[in-house]
Design an enzyme around this catalytic site. Structure first.
Site, mmCIF file in Angstrom:
data_model
loop_
_atom_site.group_PDB
_atom_site.id
_atom_site.type_symbol
_atom_site.label_atom_id
_atom_site.label_comp_id
_atom_site.label_asym_id
_atom_site.label_seq_id
_atom_site.Cartn_x
_atom_site.Cartn_y
_atom_site.Cartn_z
ATOM 1 N N ASP A 45 0.849 -1.200 0.000
ATOM 2 C CA ASP A 45 0.000 0.000 0.000
ATOM 3 C C ASP A 45 0.884 1.250 0.000
ATOM 4 O OD1 ASP A 45 0.857 -0.176 2.623
ATOM 5 O OD2 ASP A 45 -1.130 0.037 3.520
ATOM 6 N N SER A 46 2.211 1.052 -0.005
ATOM 7 C CA SER A 46 3.143 2.157 -0.274
ATOM 8 C C SER A 46 2.829 2.796 -1.622
ATOM 9 C CB SER A 46 4.597 1.654 -0.251
ATOM 10 O OG SER A 46 4.739 0.505 -1.050
ATOM 11 N N LYS A 112 -1.221 -9.282 3.406
ATOM 12 C CA LYS A 112 -0.433 -8.753 4.534
ATOM 13 C C LYS A 112 -1.287 -7.741 5.304
ATOM 14 C CE LYS A 112 3.320 -5.892 3.978
ATOM 15 N NZ LYS A 112 2.879 -4.660 4.674
ATOM 16 N N GLU A 114 -1.257 -5.204 9.007
ATOM 17 C CA GLU A 114 -0.439 -4.592 10.058
ATOM 18 C C GLU A 114 -1.094 -4.800 11.418
ATOM 19 O OE1 GLU A 114 0.298 -0.512 9.013
ATOM 20 O OE2 GLU A 114 1.082 -1.038 7.039
ATOM 21 N N GLU A 181 9.396 -3.968 10.465
ATOM 22 C CA GLU A 181 9.867 -2.711 9.870
ATOM 23 C C GLU A 181 10.439 -1.782 10.940
ATOM 24 O OE1 GLU A 181 7.144 -0.877 7.141
ATOM 25 O OE2 GLU A 181 8.315 0.959 7.008
HETATM 26 O O1 KIV Z 1 3.595 -1.058 1.626
HETATM 27 C C1 KIV Z 1 4.775 -1.448 1.605
HETATM 28 O O2 KIV Z 1 5.533 -1.238 0.662
HETATM 29 C C2 KIV Z 1 5.262 -2.173 2.766
HETATM 30 C C3 KIV Z 1 6.737 -2.385 2.882
HETATM 31 C C4 KIV Z 1 7.365 -1.135 3.336
HETATM 32 C C5 KIV Z 1 7.074 -3.535 3.763
HETATM 33 O O3 KIV Z 1 4.491 -2.540 3.613
#
Ligand code: KIV
Length: 263
Positions: A45-46, A112, A114, A181
């Site tokens: 989600d980056s 994934k 968090e 992280e």
């Molecule tokens: O969204 C992302 O790119 C991430 C990485 C920084 C692990 O969660």
């Protein structure tokens, strides 16, 4: 590269071999990253920051994630694809089930999320129904407004103990992978040694089982870089060479160097 699965990653951990993950958001880079030999790609989600130009990952929606996951799946040449569940898309187990289904049907092989202890019931439910989960602890960017900035986590004895306890709990709930992280190197090494599932580090030092970087960062495209970021375009003649250099550096243990870690 033969198709990578969660079992491949587990076997690599058991054999003591490091593996590699790079974020991907579209079909072309998905092909290049998987051809470079990265075992996993993260549709992170980056993308809210590096593609959409937001200040954080908070504005990213499940539709954004499904669109980019489908694009990455079309370009993939054998890597395992993880997709991020965006902000608030897994606030309840029921929401998580619906939204994780969208990402799996778009082409992800794992989702994934968090969080630690509070997520364990959701992880159990997803895994029971056939959706593998990667948990994400330490600096969890969706909580930037709670942290008051992007800060290294787990520096106090209490903070470190809580991250370790969360890691054990999410493993017990059935998570297949953990992203850690921006935590001190010593804590990340300890967690990687204690857990049987593979731990992927970012800003977590050299002691984890794998490393992940945001593609734009490792290609030297970011305006500002954290201490752990290395520009693999420096000295490379092409993007393909830079991607291959990152994969080789992770596998050999040359990346990250001790000075790129936090204490
Ligand atoms: O969204 C992302 O790119 C991430 C990485 C920084 C692990 O969660």
């Amino acid at each position: 590269m033969a198709n990578v699965s969660v079992k491949t990653l587990q076997d690599l951990k058991e054999q003591g071999e490091k593996f590699c993950c790079i974020t991907a958001y579209d079909a072309t880079f998905s092909r290049l990253i998987s051809e470079a030999g990265a075992e996993t790609m993260l549709v992170g989600d980056s993308l809210g920051m590096v593609l959409q130009g937001h200040e954080s990952t908070v504005p990213v929606t499940i539709d954004d994630m499904a669109y980019h996951t489908a694009s990455v799946a079309r370009g993939n040449r054998g890597a395992m694809i993880m997709a991020d569940m965006p902000f608030m898309s897994y606030a309840t187990a029921e929401q998580a089930m619906v939204n994780a289904t969208s990402l799996m049907q778009a082409g992800a092989q794992m989702v994934k999320m968090e969080g630690g202890t509070w997520l364990s019931g959701t992880i159990e439910k997803l895994v029971e129904r056939g959706i593998p989960v990667c948990a994400h602890l330490g600096l969890t960017p969706q909580s930037v407004n709670v942290f008051g900035g992007y800060r290294v986590q787990g520096r106090t004895p209490k903070g470190a103990k809580s991250i370790l306890a969360d890691a054990v709990e999410i493993q017990d709930a059935g998570a297949s992978l953990l992203v850690l992280e921006c935590v001190p190197s010593e804590l990340a090494t300890d967690i990687s040694e204690k857990l049987t599932i593979p731990v992927i580090g970012i800003g977590a030092g050299p002691g984890t089982d794998a490393q992940v970087l945001v593609m734009h960062d490792m290609l030297g495209l970011a305006e500002h870089n954290a201490r752990f970021v290395e520009n693999f375009m420096a000295g490379a003649d092409s993007i393909q060479e830079a991607l291959a250099a990152f994969v080789a550096a992770v596998k050999s243990g040359a990346y990250p160097r001790p000075e790129q870690a936090y204490s």
